[in-house]
Design an enzyme around this catalytic site. Structure first.
Site, PDB file in Angstrom:
ATOM      1  N   HIS A  58      85.053  47.305   2.250  1.00 55.28           N
ATOM      2  CA  HIS A  58      86.026  48.016   3.091  1.00 55.28           C
ATOM      3  C   HIS A  58      85.303  48.948   4.064  1.00 55.28           C
ATOM      4  O   HIS A  58      85.670  49.045   5.235  1.00 55.28           O
ATOM      5  CB  HIS A  58      86.948  48.875   2.221  1.00 55.28           C
ATOM      6  CG  HIS A  58      87.759  48.115   1.217  1.00 55.28           C
ATOM      7  ND1 HIS A  58      87.550  48.229  -0.135  1.00 55.28           N
ATOM      8  CD2 HIS A  58      88.796  47.253   1.364  1.00 55.28           C
ATOM      9  CE1 HIS A  58      88.416  47.473  -0.786  1.00 55.28           C
ATOM     10  NE2 HIS A  58      89.179  46.859   0.100  1.00 55.28           N
TER      11      HIS A  58
ATOM     12  N   LEU B 237      81.680  41.784  -3.036  1.00 54.68           N
ATOM     13  CA  LEU B 237      82.402  42.984  -3.471  1.00 54.68           C
ATOM     14  C   LEU B 237      83.899  42.705  -3.438  1.00 54.68           C
ATOM     15  O   LEU B 237      84.404  42.050  -2.531  1.00 54.68           O
ATOM     16  CB  LEU B 237      82.074  44.168  -2.563  1.00 54.68           C
ATOM     17  CG  LEU B 237      80.635  44.649  -2.564  1.00 54.68           C
ATOM     18  CD1 LEU B 237      80.524  45.992  -1.855  1.00 54.68           C
ATOM     19  CD2 LEU B 237      80.085  44.782  -3.955  1.00 54.68           C
ATOM     20  N   SER B 238      84.577  43.215  -4.458  1.00 53.79           N
ATOM     21  CA  SER B 238      86.032  43.058  -4.544  1.00 53.79           C
ATOM     22  C   SER B 238      86.574  44.185  -5.401  1.00 53.79           C
ATOM     23  O   SER B 238      85.928  44.590  -6.381  1.00 53.79           O
ATOM     24  CB  SER B 238      86.373  41.706  -5.198  1.00 53.79           C
ATOM     25  OG  SER B 238      87.709  41.721  -5.669  1.00 53.79           O
ATOM     26  N   SER B 239      87.753  44.659  -5.051  1.00 49.86           N
ATOM     27  CA  SER B 239      88.376  45.709  -5.875  1.00 49.86           C
ATOM     28  C   SER B 239      88.625  45.188  -7.287  1.00 49.86           C
ATOM     29  O   SER B 239      88.703  45.964  -8.240  1.00 49.86           O
ATOM     30  CB  SER B 239      89.698  46.147  -5.258  1.00 49.86           C
ATOM     31  OG  SER B 239      89.484  46.596  -3.940  1.00 49.86           O
TER      32      SER B 239
ATOM     33  N   GLN C 190     102.951  40.812  -1.544  1.00 53.42           N
ATOM     34  CA  GLN C 190     101.957  39.736  -1.562  1.00 53.42           C
ATOM     35  C   GLN C 190     101.493  39.379  -2.967  1.00 53.42           C
ATOM     36  O   GLN C 190     100.608  38.547  -3.130  1.00 53.42           O
ATOM     37  CB  GLN C 190     100.771  40.082  -0.661  1.00 53.42           C
ATOM     38  CG  GLN C 190      99.853  41.168  -1.179  1.00 53.42           C
ATOM     39  CD  GLN C 190      98.825  41.572  -0.124  1.00 53.42           C
ATOM     40  OE1 GLN C 190      99.168  42.112   0.928  1.00 53.42           O
ATOM     41  NE2 GLN C 190      97.564  41.288  -0.376  1.00 53.42           N
TER      42      GLN C 190
ATOM     43  N   LEU D 243      88.566  51.438  -2.660  1.00 57.23           N
ATOM     44  CA  LEU D 243      87.602  51.096  -1.612  1.00 57.23           C
ATOM     45  C   LEU D 243      86.192  50.894  -2.157  1.00 57.23           C
ATOM     46  O   LEU D 243      85.770  51.550  -3.103  1.00 57.23           O
ATOM     47  CB  LEU D 243      87.581  52.197  -0.549  1.00 57.23           C
ATOM     48  CG  LEU D 243      88.915  52.448   0.156  1.00 57.23           C
ATOM     49  CD1 LEU D 243      88.736  53.503   1.254  1.00 57.23           C
ATOM     50  CD2 LEU D 243      89.496  51.171   0.741  1.00 57.23           C
TER      51      LEU D 243
ATOM     52  N   VAL E 235      80.488  41.501   2.466  1.00 50.55           N
ATOM     53  CA  VAL E 235      79.470  42.375   1.878  1.00 50.55           C
ATOM     54  C   VAL E 235      79.305  41.977   0.414  1.00 50.55           C
ATOM     55  O   VAL E 235      80.293  41.822  -0.316  1.00 50.55           O
ATOM     56  CB  VAL E 235      79.866  43.858   1.997  1.00 50.55           C
ATOM     57  CG1 VAL E 235      78.832  44.749   1.317  1.00 50.55           C
ATOM     58  CG2 VAL E 235      80.024  44.241   3.463  1.00 50.55           C
TER      59      VAL E 235
ATOM     60  N   GLN F 105      93.080  34.258   4.863  1.00 46.97           N
ATOM     61  CA  GLN F 105      93.919  35.343   5.391  1.00 46.97           C
ATOM     62  C   GLN F 105      93.576  35.640   6.856  1.00 46.97           C
ATOM     63  O   GLN F 105      94.460  35.883   7.675  1.00 46.97           O
ATOM     64  CB  GLN F 105      93.707  36.599   4.539  1.00 46.97           C
ATOM     65  CG  GLN F 105      94.319  37.856   5.105  1.00 46.97           C
ATOM     66  CD  GLN F 105      94.166  39.033   4.154  1.00 46.97           C
ATOM     67  OE1 GLN F 105      94.877  39.113   3.161  1.00 46.97           O
ATOM     68  NE2 GLN F 105      93.258  39.949   4.450  1.00 46.97           N
TER      69      GLN F 105
ATOM     70  N   LYS G 155      85.762  37.908   3.653  1.00 44.94           N
ATOM     71  CA  LYS G 155      85.973  37.709   2.212  1.00 44.94           C
ATOM     72  C   LYS G 155      87.296  36.982   1.956  1.00 44.94           C
ATOM     73  O   LYS G 155      87.379  36.117   1.089  1.00 44.94           O
ATOM     74  CB  LYS G 155      85.949  39.071   1.522  1.00 44.94           C
ATOM     75  CG  LYS G 155      86.464  39.101   0.108  1.00 44.94           C
ATOM     76  CD  LYS G 155      85.442  38.522  -0.827  1.00 44.94           C
ATOM     77  CE  LYS G 155      85.793  38.620  -2.285  1.00 44.94           C
ATOM     78  NZ  LYS G 155      87.143  38.827  -2.671  1.00 44.94           N
TER      79      LYS G 155
HETATM   80  P1  AMP Z   1      91.925  44.474   0.279  1.00 40.08           P
HETATM   81  O1  AMP Z   1      91.916  45.941   0.015  1.00 40.08           O
HETATM   82  O2  AMP Z   1      91.355  43.671  -0.820  1.00 40.08           O
HETATM   83  O3  AMP Z   1      93.250  43.992   0.802  1.00 40.08           O
HETATM   84  O4  AMP Z   1      90.916  44.264   1.475  1.00 40.08           O
HETATM   85  C1  AMP Z   1      91.073  44.936   2.692  1.00 40.08           C
HETATM   86  C2  AMP Z   1      90.154  44.339   3.719  1.00 40.08           C
HETATM   87  O5  AMP Z   1      88.803  44.462   3.265  1.00 40.08           O
HETATM   88  C3  AMP Z   1      90.412  42.844   3.936  1.00 40.08           C
HETATM   89  O6  AMP Z   1      90.300  42.563   5.323  1.00 40.08           O
HETATM   90  C4  AMP Z   1      89.316  42.205   3.153  1.00 40.08           C
HETATM   91  O7  AMP Z   1      88.945  40.927   3.619  1.00 40.08           O
HETATM   92  C5  AMP Z   1      88.183  43.200   3.355  1.00 40.08           C
HETATM   93  N1  AMP Z   1      87.176  43.023   2.301  1.00 40.08           N
HETATM   94  C6  AMP Z   1      87.385  43.002   0.955  1.00 40.08           C
HETATM   95  N2  AMP Z   1      86.233  42.751   0.303  1.00 40.08           N
HETATM   96  C7  AMP Z   1      85.273  42.604   1.259  1.00 40.08           C
HETATM   97  C8  AMP Z   1      83.880  42.319   1.235  1.00 40.08           C
HETATM   98  N3  AMP Z   1      83.214  42.127   0.098  1.00 40.08           N
HETATM   99  N4  AMP Z   1      83.220  42.233   2.411  1.00 40.08           N
HETATM  100  C9  AMP Z   1      83.885  42.423   3.584  1.00 40.08           C
HETATM  101  N5  AMP Z   1      85.198  42.691   3.680  1.00 40.08           N
HETATM  102  C10 AMP Z   1      85.879  42.781   2.538  1.00 40.08           C
END
Ligand code: AMP
Length: 283
Positions: free
Chosen positions: A40, A187-189, A64, A36, A179, A156, A152
């Site tokens: 998130h 932001l991205s994991s 996926q 997270l 964000v 999807q 983001k």
């Molecule tokens: P994930 O864990 O990557 O599957 O993301 C879970 C949720 O968080 C999804 O709905 C993503 O679109 C959202 N999410 C991921 N990164 C961001 C971000 N930078 N800003 C807003 N939502 C995000």
């Protein structure tokens, strides 16, 4: 700061959510794959504001990921995820095992809608089939009033909205803004995969999207020109493995040679071994 109650089985989470619903509570669902970050957490905050009970799910969905993708090395940080969720007073966390979600006999999948065919659908064969399947399962297991997703993952959100409408699912979908870091990086994991130099290169994605925005605001309507200029920004930063730069209709993702805002620009590109996506709605 107490950690939220963490539930691992479908039966148990469904019972807890049904009990909340029957006592009149509005339930919000935030599906995630964990690792997270503030993106998130923004969804969790939106759910907390709108709902009486917030359920976050943490599940790295194998369905996926393609066979050559990063499922095995995807970051898994459950302990620190729970600490972060505790700071936001999340009520329940659902963190099932793979076997709980996909027992040995599992063989039913959702055929994703047309809007999932191009872009991510083309580059990541089977991706949206896995997404739609797990999201439908989560909607059934966590019968919430409303589910929160991030812009983001733009395509999807369209796939999920369409599935929700087409299959008459009794849940509202809320899409929250992207964000970003102060310097623009979404932001991205997966950002943890980037070294210092790659992180700098990765800024070209948001820079390219900002340029597209400026071009449209200055009157540019030729989609090919916008696309080329964005590609040039990526190339200048040393990003040459580009899956797509799409200038598209924000609802259908259809591409036309002349654009008529509102529109969306979407990018998927590889920085080193890391595949990044970003997008921006314009107009
Ligand atoms: P994930 O864990 O990557 O599957 O993301 C879970 C949720 O968080 C999804 O709905 C993503 O679109 C959202 N999410 C991921 N990164 C961001 C971000 N930078 N800003 C807003 N939502 C995000």
């Amino acid at each position: 700061m107490t950690r939220p109650e963490t539930i691992h089985t479908c039966d148990e989470i469904r019972r807890a959510v049904m009990a909340a619903r029957s006592s009149g509570k509005r339930v919000g669902l935030v599906p995630t794959m964990g690792a997270l970050h503030e993106g998130h957490l923004s969804l969790v905050r939106a759910a907390r504001q709108d709902c009486d009970l917030t359920v976050a799910t943490i599940f790295v969905n194998p369905a996926q990921f393609g066979p050559q993708e990063d499922f095995a090395k995807y970051p898994r940080t459950l302990e620190s995820d729970l600490d972060q969720l505790a700071t936001l007073d999340v009520d329940l966390v659902f963190a099932p095992s793979n076997e709980e979600m996909y027992p040995e006999s599992f063989s039913t999948y959702v055929e994703p809608p047309k809007v999932g065919e191009r872009l991510e659908g083309e580059c990541r064969s089977g991706h949206f089939r896995g997404v739609a399947t797990v999201v439908l399962k989560l909607f059934n297991v966590v019968p919430a009033n409303v589910a929160f997703f991030g812009q983001k993952d733009y395509q999807q959100t369209l796939v999920i909205r369409r599935m929700t409408t087409d299959l008459n699912l009794a849940i509202e979908i809320v899409v929250c803004p992207i964000v970003r870091e102060d310097d623009g990086l979404a932001l991205s994991s997966r950002n943890v995969y980037l070294d210092k130099q790659q992180r700098l290169q990765a800024l070209a994605l948001s820079r390219g999207l900002a340029l597209a925005n400026d071009l449209v605001e200055a009157g540019e309507r030729n989609a090919a020109v916008i696309r080329q200029r964005v590609v040039a920004v990526l190339n200048d930063a040393g990003i040459n493995r580009i899956d797509y730069v799409a200038v598209a209709d924000p609802e259908t993702l259809d591409e036309a040679s002349r654009i008529d805002p509102p529109m969306v620009v979407l990018i998927a590109a590889h920085v080193g071994e890391t595949r990044l996506i970003d997008n921006r709605r314009i107009g």
